[in-house]
Write a protein that holds these residues in place. Structure first.
Motif, PDB file in Angstrom:
ATOM      1  N   UNK A  79      25.005  99.992  23.635  1.00 49.77           N
ATOM      2  CA  UNK A  79      26.083 100.943  23.915  1.00 49.77           C
ATOM      3  C   UNK A  79      27.322 100.185  24.395  1.00 49.77           C
ATOM      4  N   UNK A  80      28.456 100.846  24.352  1.00 47.81           N
ATOM      5  CA  UNK A  80      29.694 100.222  24.841  1.00 47.81           C
ATOM      6  C   UNK A  80      29.554  99.866  26.315  1.00 47.81           C
ATOM      7  N   UNK A  81      28.906 100.747  27.080  1.00 47.13           N
ATOM      8  CA  UNK A  81      28.699 100.479  28.504  1.00 47.13           C
ATOM      9  C   UNK A  81      27.802  99.245  28.698  1.00 47.13           C
ATOM     10  N   UNK A  91      27.603  92.963  30.003  1.00 46.53           N
ATOM     11  CA  UNK A  91      26.844  91.749  29.687  1.00 46.53           C
ATOM     12  C   UNK A  91      27.568  90.488  30.152  1.00 46.53           C
ATOM     13  N   UNK A  92      26.828  89.504  30.633  1.00 43.87           N
ATOM     14  CA  UNK A  92      27.414  88.196  30.917  1.00 43.87           C
ATOM     15  C   UNK A  92      28.052  87.561  29.677  1.00 43.87           C
ATOM     16  N   UNK A  93      27.539  87.879  28.490  1.00 42.93           N
ATOM     17  CA  UNK A  93      28.129  87.343  27.260  1.00 42.93           C
ATOM     18  C   UNK A  93      29.569  87.823  27.112  1.00 42.93           C
ATOM     19  N   UNK A  94      29.796  89.110  27.307  1.00 45.06           N
ATOM     20  CA  UNK A  94      31.159  89.659  27.184  1.00 45.06           C
ATOM     21  C   UNK A  94      32.077  89.020  28.224  1.00 45.06           C
ATOM     22  N   UNK A 126      23.088  90.086  22.818  1.00 44.57           N
ATOM     23  CA  UNK A 126      23.206  91.424  23.429  1.00 44.57           C
ATOM     24  C   UNK A 126      24.383  92.241  22.924  1.00 44.57           C
ATOM     25  N   UNK A 127      25.266  91.630  22.133  1.00 48.60           N
ATOM     26  CA  UNK A 127      26.429  92.358  21.631  1.00 48.60           C
ATOM     27  C   UNK A 127      26.185  92.982  20.263  1.00 48.60           C
ATOM     28  N   UNK A 128      25.042  92.649  19.645  1.00 49.71           N
ATOM     29  CA  UNK A 128      24.807  93.089  18.265  1.00 49.71           C
ATOM     30  C   UNK A 128      23.554  93.950  18.150  1.00 49.71           C
ATOM     31  N   UNK A 129      23.453  94.723  17.072  1.00 47.92           N
ATOM     32  CA  UNK A 129      22.258  95.557  16.865  1.00 47.92           C
ATOM     33  C   UNK A 129      21.027  94.710  16.551  1.00 47.92           C
TER      34      UNK A 129
END
Length: 650
Positions: free
Chosen positions: A11-13, A18-21, A431-434
């Motif tokens: 989800x956007x939330x 995430x630490x990645x973002x 964690x940013x991808x499906x």
């Protein structure tokens, strides 16, 4: 067939937290960049490796002196050096946390349980550090341990690393020759062993093995109490001491850490050894630390105070990967023994009780849970669990589906792949991808992963060799006893010049993910067409009648024919109807080329100590050739089931 929709979409939330973002945003500011998306960030991480690995160092707060240069000779795989002027200490980075919070939580089946705080861990490492120094152990000396996955093992490794010694370990289920094949090559200055261990509820006595190994190694022995009589085992040795006697003279004092070069050897890991004496793969302190920080923090999203679990022994590189979680202030959840004792709920009980955030295991375990009829989603509170990782072998599409149907619906599932060779992953979660059914999410940051055909050309949507085209920090420093580097070069660089060829048969997907079809040296070549064994397993192991399978290519009539061995589920028989059903399943689910010429039932399938099935060893037995190192196997007697089979004579 490709799933139409992903199994999980962040989800956007979720993404925003995430630490990645946060790391991508930090890099944009630090290097005055703007990245359109994750793929653009990954492209930058491999085109500007010096800046990227500098960012990992700085953002993760590595303790040490970074020096002025991040990368030299970066265009030459074997000569590349990361942070050549840097100094650090691996143990100092893992022991940065203090306090009464849990550093280590331990379960030894249903026989043992304990907790160790950060302060208690530091205190034990302090006493061990002093004892090791007093025993004459220092920089570059090898410390070899045949130990369960328990808190004392972690403390001993950290004590060795703190003074610059090199740590090497295996699990206590290795046979005498298997231990000597590994530790005999590296000539340790100290041998550490437990006094016994538990497996499937039974006490496993190791006293005779410890005596035999210590006699041949000819070095002092440290006996750690766990499941047996430590005093008795130590007394039976001419040069043995118990752990308590070893540290008794020393009180806790401030820890000391030797500043060492980035490339100083930290670990010696061993190849599986199923085709000969195991290769001794030496990994650096700096490369291991940076790579693990990157994977834990960004790819796994690990935060301080979270519970990190991996089902592993000390003879598998996932143990080395697991312990690095301390560098981020995570609590390590350790487990030793059978994951099905007293029943298949034991690890999920542990996960629920201790609130795991990350649950790491093997594809074989997930499949065994599925076939055992366990559904933790309906029996356990797994609300804290946000990431499940799977490795050891390719996770089947059915395994992917089962995690979401039977374990938890809202979870990131990361199939990961890399290995002992790099003490980390080439391809893993994001964690940013499906998450797409049957696919690894993508390559690791800073790693120039690709798939090449036999002509050395990159290919898309086509199977080929998994390669890495640029140097990275967690490449081995060297192989032990390989002064000219010939064995090291032969292992990875003979196929393509200046390109790391990993030995996996792989394929890019339309989503930018990766599918591993098996090991390249185990691929089948009927009619000259390469087939990955995982493609066959993915079909066969869906069937309730089949517990597991192993597939080889048999030389036959100037070609290769596919032979499938199946271990049947309890109470099943390999009837003509079942043979027909298996062939139909493979023909429709894979292709007519994948259909085996022979299907044979066997009572057992040989595997390594870390649970990987050994196709090459079975292939050797079928062809009447000797298997060079049966000591590497957990069940070497199973190989006898494949010798001189009349079904394979026509």
């Amino acid at each position: 067939m490709q799933a139409e929709r992903p199994l999980w979409t962040p989800s956007r939330e979720f993404i925003d937290q995430t630490p990645m973002k946060a790391f991508i945003a930090w890099c944009e500011q630090r290097f005055s960049k703007s990245f359109a998306d994750y793929d653009a960030f990954h492209a930058w991480s491999i085109s500007q490796r010096g800046d990227f690995w500098t960012a990992v160092w700085e953002h993760c707060g590595v303790i040490g002196e970074k020096g002025s240069r991040a990368l030299i000779h970066g265009d030459r795989m074997l000569e590349a050096r990361f942070f050549p002027d840097a100094t650090l200490n691996f143990a100092e980075n893992l022991l940065r946390n203090t306090g009464s919070g849990d550093a280590l939580i331990f379960r030894g089946e249903d026989k043992a349980r304990s907790r160790m705080s950060f302060d208690e861990l530091r205190a034990l490492v302090s006493r061990l550090q002093q004892a090791l120094k007093t025993a004459g152990i220092g920089k570059g000396d090898r410390v070899a341990a045949m130990m369960p996955n328990m808190p004392e093992t972690v403390a001993l490794m950290l004590a060795a690393a703190s003074i610059g010694a090199i740590w090497s370990s295996c699990s206590p289920d290795f046979g005498e020759q298997g231990v000597l094949d590994r530790f005999g090559q590296i000539e340790p200055k100290l041998f550490i062993a437990c006094d016994g261990y538990w497996y499937a509820g039974k006490l496993q006595d190791v006293s005779a093995k410890v005596q035999a190994v210590s006699k041949k190694l000819g070095v002092p022995v440290l006996i750690v109490p766990y499941a047996g009589d430590a005093d008795g085992v130590a007394a039976s040795l001419g040069n043995g001491k118990t752990l308590s006697a070893f540290i008794e003279p020393f009180a806790e004092k401030p820890l000391e850490f030797v500043a060492l070069p980035f490339s100083h050897p930290l670990y010696i890991l061993f190849s599986s050894g199923t085709t000969g004496v195991p290769k001794c793969i030496v990994h650096s302190a700096g490369g291991t630390l940076l790579q693990h920080l990157k994977e834990h923090r960004f790819h796994c999203g690990l935060r301080e105070g979270e519970r990190l679990f991996y089902f592993t022994t000390c003879g598998w590189m996932m143990w080395n990967w697991l312990v690095s979680g301390l560098a981020l202030g995570a609590t390590l959840c350790l487990f030793d023994g059978s994951p099905f004792h007293p029943d298949g709920n034991v690890l999920f009980d542990y996960a629920s009780n201790e609130k795991f955030a990350v649950f790491g295991t093997s594809a074989k375990y997930i499949d065994a849970v599925r076939k055992g009829g366990f559904t933790p989603a309906s029996t356990h509170d797994l609300s804290s669990l946000r990431l499940m990782t799977s490795t050891g072998s390719p996770l089947s599409p059915e395994g992917f589906s089962f995690v979401y149907e039977g374990i938890k619906a809202d979870i990131q599932l990361a199939s990961i792949s890399g290995g002992t060779d790099i003490v980390s992953c080439f391809v893993l979660g994001n964690p940013l991808k499906p998450v797409w059914r049957g696919e690894i999410q993508g390559p690791g940051l800073g790693l120039a992963i690709d798939v090449w055909n036999d002509d050395g050309q990159p290919v898309r949507r086509e199977k080929g060799e998994l390669v890495c085209t640029k140097a990275f920090p967690s490449m081995p420093v060297m192989f032990w006893n390989d002064p000219a580097g010939a064995k090291y070069k032969a292992a990875y660089f003979e196929r393509f010049d200046n390109i790391w060829c990993h030995g996996d048969f792989a394929e890019w997907t339309e989503h930018g993910g990766i599918i591993i079809h098996g090991r390249s040296d185990a691929t089948l070549n009927p009619g000259g067409v390469r087939i990955g064994t995982a493609e066959i397993y993915n079909q066969v192991e869906q069937m309730d009648e089949i517990a597991e399978a192993i597939c080889i290519g048999q030389d036959w009539d100037d070609d290769v024919r596919v032979v499938l061995f199946v271990r049947l589920a309890k109470g099943r028989e390999l009837t003509e109807d079942l043979v027909k059903a298996i062939k139909t399943k493979i023909r429709t689910g894979a292709s007519p080329r994948h259909v085996p010429a022979k299907i044979i039932a066997v009572a057992d399938i040989p595997r390594t100590k870390s649970g990987k099935i050994v196709e090459l060893a079975v292939r050797e037995v079928v062809h009447g050739r000797p298997v060079k190192n049966k000591e590497a196997l957990a069940n070497p007697e199973a190989l006898d089931l494949y010798a001189n089979l009349p079904e394979l004579q026509n």
